[in-house]
Design a protein around this motif. Sequence first.
Motif, PDB file in Angstrom:
ATOM      1  N   VAL A   1     -11.934  32.164  27.297  1.00 13.29           N
ATOM      2  CA  VAL A   1     -10.608  31.848  27.810  1.00 13.29           C
ATOM      3  C   VAL A   1     -10.032  33.096  28.468  1.00 13.29           C
ATOM      4  CG1 VAL A   1     -10.225  30.069  26.073  1.00 13.29           C
ATOM      5  CG2 VAL A   1      -9.496  32.419  25.598  1.00 13.29           C
ATOM      6  N   PHE A   2      -8.822  32.946  29.042  1.00 14.78           N
ATOM      7  CA  PHE A   2      -8.266  34.062  29.798  1.00 14.78           C
ATOM      8  C   PHE A   2      -6.795  34.279  29.479  1.00 14.78           C
ATOM      9  CE2 PHE A   2     -12.135  33.243  31.935  1.00 14.78           C
ATOM     10  CZ  PHE A   2     -12.529  34.474  32.438  1.00 14.78           C
ATOM     11  N   HIS A   3      -6.472  35.552  29.206  1.00 15.32           N
ATOM     12  CA  HIS A   3      -5.088  35.971  29.039  1.00 15.32           C
ATOM     13  C   HIS A   3      -4.501  36.283  30.409  1.00 15.32           C
ATOM     14  CE1 HIS A   3      -5.608  36.372  24.698  1.00 15.32           C
ATOM     15  NE2 HIS A   3      -6.666  37.147  24.887  1.00 15.32           N
ATOM     16  N   GLY A   4      -3.263  35.876  30.632  1.00 22.61           N
ATOM     17  CA  GLY A   4      -2.573  36.235  31.863  1.00 22.61           C
ATOM     18  C   GLY A   4      -1.679  37.441  31.634  1.00 22.61           C
ATOM     19  N   VAL A   5      -1.829  38.473  32.458  1.00 18.75           N
ATOM     20  CA  VAL A   5      -1.033  39.689  32.314  1.00 18.75           C
ATOM     21  C   VAL A   5      -0.479  40.087  33.678  1.00 18.75           C
ATOM     22  CG1 VAL A   5      -2.411  40.500  30.352  1.00 18.75           C
ATOM     23  CG2 VAL A   5      -3.008  41.244  32.673  1.00 18.75           C
ATOM     24  N   SER A   6       0.518  40.950  33.682  1.00 22.35           N
ATOM     25  CA  SER A   6       1.116  41.431  34.928  1.00 22.35           C
ATOM     26  C   SER A   6       0.663  42.861  35.212  1.00 22.35           C
ATOM     27  CB  SER A   6       2.641  41.403  34.819  1.00 22.35           C
ATOM     28  OG  SER A   6       3.071  42.353  33.851  1.00 22.35           O
TER      29      SER A   6
ATOM     30  N   LEU B   1      -2.507  38.205  36.271  1.00 20.84           N
ATOM     31  CA  LEU B   1      -3.866  38.689  36.461  1.00 20.84           C
ATOM     32  C   LEU B   1      -4.583  38.349  35.159  1.00 20.84           C
ATOM     33  CD1 LEU B   1      -2.852  42.125  37.977  1.00 20.84           C
ATOM     34  CD2 LEU B   1      -3.648  40.119  39.251  1.00 20.84           C
ATOM     35  N   TYR B   2      -5.880  38.183  35.203  1.00 25.44           N
ATOM     36  CA  TYR B   2      -6.564  37.559  34.069  1.00 25.44           C
ATOM     37  C   TYR B   2      -7.559  38.495  33.397  1.00 25.44           C
ATOM     38  CZ  TYR B   2      -4.395  33.296  35.676  1.00 25.44           C
ATOM     39  OH  TYR B   2      -3.468  32.356  36.029  1.00 25.44           O
ATOM     40  N   ILE B   3      -7.484  38.495  32.053  1.00 22.10           N
ATOM     41  CA  ILE B   3      -8.406  39.245  31.205  1.00 22.10           C
ATOM     42  C   ILE B   3      -9.134  38.246  30.326  1.00 22.10           C
ATOM     43  CG2 ILE B   3      -8.585  40.910  29.322  1.00 22.10           C
ATOM     44  CD1 ILE B   3      -6.068  42.262  30.436  1.00 22.10           C
ATOM     45  N   GLY B   4     -10.470  38.274  30.360  1.00 26.08           N
ATOM     46  CA  GLY B   4     -11.263  37.331  29.591  1.00 26.08           C
ATOM     47  C   GLY B   4     -11.327  37.685  28.120  1.00 26.08           C
ATOM     48  N   ALA B   5     -11.517  36.636  27.288  1.00 31.17           N
ATOM     49  CA  ALA B   5     -11.614  36.838  25.838  1.00 31.17           C
ATOM     50  C   ALA B   5     -12.419  35.711  25.220  1.00 31.17           C
ATOM     51  CB  ALA B   5     -10.228  36.877  25.212  1.00 31.17           C
ATOM     52  N   PRO B   6     -13.164  35.980  24.146  1.00 25.74           N
ATOM     53  CA  PRO B   6     -13.780  34.877  23.402  1.00 25.74           C
ATOM     54  C   PRO B   6     -12.689  33.955  22.843  1.00 25.74           C
ATOM     55  CG  PRO B   6     -14.664  37.014  22.714  1.00 25.74           C
ATOM     56  CD  PRO B   6     -13.462  37.296  23.552  1.00 25.74           C
ATOM     57  N   LYS B   7     -12.886  32.668  22.943  1.00 27.99           N
ATOM     58  CA  LYS B   7     -11.889  31.719  22.455  1.00 27.99           C
ATOM     59  C   LYS B   7     -11.580  31.933  20.977  1.00 27.99           C
ATOM     60  CE  LYS B   7     -11.021  26.723  22.000  1.00 27.99           C
ATOM     61  NZ  LYS B   7     -10.848  26.740  20.541  1.00 27.99           N
ATOM     62  N   ALA B   8     -12.608  32.153  20.173  1.00 24.75           N
ATOM     63  CA  ALA B   8     -12.390  32.352  18.738  1.00 24.75           C
ATOM     64  C   ALA B   8     -11.471  33.540  18.482  1.00 24.75           C
ATOM     65  CB  ALA B   8     -13.730  32.548  18.030  1.00 24.75           C
TER      66      ALA B   8
ATOM     67  N   ALA C   1      -9.141  34.737  20.607  1.00 23.85           N
ATOM     68  CA  ALA C   1      -7.788  34.396  21.046  1.00 23.85           C
ATOM     69  C   ALA C   1      -7.116  33.439  20.069  1.00 23.85           C
ATOM     70  CB  ALA C   1      -7.836  33.784  22.437  1.00 23.85           C
ATOM     71  N   ASP C   2      -7.876  32.529  19.471  1.00 24.97           N
ATOM     72  CA  ASP C   2      -7.311  31.595  18.500  1.00 24.97           C
ATOM     73  C   ASP C   2      -6.907  32.315  17.210  1.00 24.97           C
ATOM     74  OD1 ASP C   2      -7.621  29.467  20.203  1.00 24.97           O
ATOM     75  OD2 ASP C   2      -9.511  28.798  19.330  1.00 24.97           O
ATOM     76  N   ALA C   3      -7.724  33.298  16.802  1.00 24.47           N
ATOM     77  CA  ALA C   3      -7.446  34.008  15.552  1.00 24.47           C
ATOM     78  C   ALA C   3      -6.228  34.921  15.678  1.00 24.47           C
ATOM     79  CB  ALA C   3      -8.672  34.820  15.136  1.00 24.47           C
ATOM     80  N   ARG C   4      -6.054  35.559  16.849  1.00 27.19           N
ATOM     81  CA  ARG C   4      -4.918  36.465  17.072  1.00 27.19           C
ATOM     82  C   ARG C   4      -4.286  36.168  18.421  1.00 27.19           C
ATOM     83  NH1 ARG C   4      -4.348  41.350  14.570  1.00 27.19           N
ATOM     84  NH2 ARG C   4      -2.379  41.331  15.754  1.00 27.19           N
ATOM     85  N   PRO C   5      -3.531  35.084  18.526  1.00 24.54           N
ATOM     86  CA  PRO C   5      -2.958  34.719  19.826  1.00 24.54           C
ATOM     87  C   PRO C   5      -1.967  35.743  20.363  1.00 24.54           C
ATOM     88  CG  PRO C   5      -2.097  33.308  18.076  1.00 24.54           C
ATOM     89  CD  PRO C   5      -3.209  34.088  17.483  1.00 24.54           C
ATOM     90  N   ASP C   6      -1.446  36.602  19.499  1.00 22.84           N
ATOM     91  CA  ASP C   6      -0.480  37.611  19.925  1.00 22.84           C
ATOM     92  C   ASP C   6      -1.146  38.901  20.392  1.00 22.84           C
ATOM     93  OD1 ASP C   6      -1.442  38.058  17.359  1.00 22.84           O
ATOM     94  OD2 ASP C   6       0.330  39.211  16.761  1.00 22.84           O
ATOM     95  N   LEU C   7      -2.471  38.971  20.356  1.00 22.31           N
ATOM     96  CA  LEU C   7      -3.194  40.212  20.655  1.00 22.31           C
ATOM     97  C   LEU C   7      -4.123  40.017  21.852  1.00 22.31           C
ATOM     98  CD1 LEU C   7      -3.994  43.133  19.772  1.00 22.31           C
ATOM     99  CD2 LEU C   7      -5.810  42.071  18.406  1.00 22.31           C
ATOM    100  N   VAL C   8      -4.044  40.937  22.815  1.00 21.20           N
ATOM    101  CA  VAL C   8      -4.979  40.956  23.931  1.00 21.20           C
ATOM    102  C   VAL C   8      -5.911  42.141  23.723  1.00 21.20           C
ATOM    103  CG1 VAL C   8      -5.281  41.160  26.426  1.00 21.20           C
ATOM    104  CG2 VAL C   8      -3.300  39.927  25.504  1.00 21.20           C
ATOM    105  N   THR C   9      -7.176  41.861  23.452  1.00 27.25           N
ATOM    106  CA  THR C   9      -8.183  42.914  23.329  1.00 27.25           C
ATOM    107  C   THR C   9      -8.833  43.106  24.698  1.00 27.25           C
ATOM    108  OG1 THR C   9      -8.611  42.336  21.016  1.00 27.25           O
ATOM    109  CG2 THR C   9     -10.292  43.634  22.162  1.00 27.25           C
ATOM    110  N   TRP C  10      -8.616  44.268  25.276  1.00 23.31           N
ATOM    111  CA  TRP C  10      -9.075  44.534  26.640  1.00 23.31           C
ATOM    112  C   TRP C  10     -10.258  45.475  26.590  1.00 23.31           C
ATOM    113  CZ3 TRP C  10      -5.638  47.046  31.001  1.00 23.31           C
ATOM    114  CH2 TRP C  10      -6.197  46.760  32.250  1.00 23.31           C
ATOM    115  N   ARG C  11     -11.435  44.927  26.795  1.00 28.82           N
ATOM    116  CA  ARG C  11     -12.669  45.703  26.667  1.00 28.82           C
ATOM    117  C   ARG C  11     -13.003  46.428  27.966  1.00 28.82           C
ATOM    118  NH1 ARG C  11     -12.836  41.187  23.729  1.00 28.82           N
ATOM    119  NH2 ARG C  11     -13.638  41.304  21.591  1.00 28.82           N
ATOM    120  N   SER C  12     -13.600  47.580  27.814  1.00 31.52           N
ATOM    121  CA  SER C  12     -14.072  48.353  28.964  1.00 31.52           C
ATOM    122  C   SER C  12     -15.526  48.015  29.253  1.00 31.52           C
ATOM    123  CB  SER C  12     -13.958  49.855  28.685  1.00 31.52           C
ATOM    124  OG  SER C  12     -12.623  50.220  28.411  1.00 31.52           O
ATOM    125  N   TYR C  13     -15.966  48.343  30.454  1.00 30.27           N
ATOM    126  CA  TYR C  13     -17.387  48.269  30.785  1.00 30.27           C
ATOM    127  C   TYR C  13     -17.718  49.463  31.686  1.00 30.27           C
ATOM    128  CZ  TYR C  13     -16.592  46.740  35.603  1.00 30.27           C
ATOM    129  OH  TYR C  13     -16.219  46.691  36.928  1.00 30.27           O
TER     130      TYR C  13
END
Length: 386
Positions: A87-92, A41-48, A50-62
């Motif tokens: 870009v998009f992180h893939g998560v389960s 399942l996909y969570i969106g992120a600014p590319k910059a 994701a590039d700066a912290r590829p090991d971190l998924v920041t999941w924003r609320s709305y």
Amino acid sequence: MATGTSTNWAAPTETEWLLHTAGLRGDVEAQLRVLAREEELYIGAPKAEADARPDLVTWRSYRDPSGWQCKPVLTRGMLPPWHPDWVFHGVSLKWIADFGWRDPNQLLAVNAGTPAQVFLPATPDHRAVWRRIHEETERPDGGRLIALRHGALHGPLAYGLACGAHLSVGNGVPWNEVGTAYRDYTEERTLLSDLWGITEPSGWKRQLDALLDARNSPADADFVLRVREELRAGLGEPPPAELWRETAAGHAQDIGAGHDTVKDIEDLVRRVIRYEARFRADGLLPPDGRVTTTAAYDYGRAVSLARWGLSARLCTPHEAEQAIVYAGALSKSAHRSWEDFSAAYTLGRVLRFDKESYGRFYQQNVVAHRLLTENEASPWRNIPWR
């Protein structure tokens, strides 16, 4: 770019239809099982970011129009159009259940704003159910033929994409997509770096050019196959195995090959004979069929490398589409049919990786070949080779 909602309802896969129909029935458990079946399942992120912290998924609320705080995810068919800076992180579903939900009143918003939307309460008790269902649900290990309704279905782009369908089936991604994501962005970048040495656009272009020139795979396989074709043309019939082996070895000596290389050529002829026999037994070749070139393996991977490069933001959609169309044209000129292309692709792959184990590298291609040649929805059944 908004990452919480998608208006792309013209492009559902089976997943979105199942979510939609389960929602109409009010069957929340069925919706959860659909989500648990998905590898990503996909969570969106600014590319910059994701590039700066590829090991971190920041999941924003709305906050949705009703005032609820929501955590958004998207299924594959609801991803928005490609954008260079998103870009998009893939998560389960399990990853989502294990996420540190600070507010028990927040909702999980899946595909918000579409008919396939699902809003789920995320209290600890609800998330325990998600974990249970994720554990109980069997997820397919590749071997899936998937298409997007808005993807290319006819014409040169679809033709080229169909030439990359072996890996699409094996990876369980839509065969006809040139878009936002192939798989998880960070994983894509890592695999391109580790397996291909690609870390920047120029590296991607170098590897792509090598594939399109059929220079990536070892040349020995096509050398021995050309020798057989020359003998066949001269004799008017298939050459005996011993004649083929001796002639190939002699040609190798004539062009200056050393003793060890000549022995490798002889062994390669024997390996091709054994693989082709297995191909005939498994239906990859007709009873009198043979492979004449393994160029398909490079051309098919060129299609996938174009898609991986696009997913990793190493090229533009125009560059990827150009490469895919060109790979399709090269494939058409080198092979006689989809079946011929598939056998050639498979031989190129197993000669490089399988070592006559008939293991994963072989079996994945058998599954893909059967799906692509037999399934009524396959591009190979709907796009003429010529």
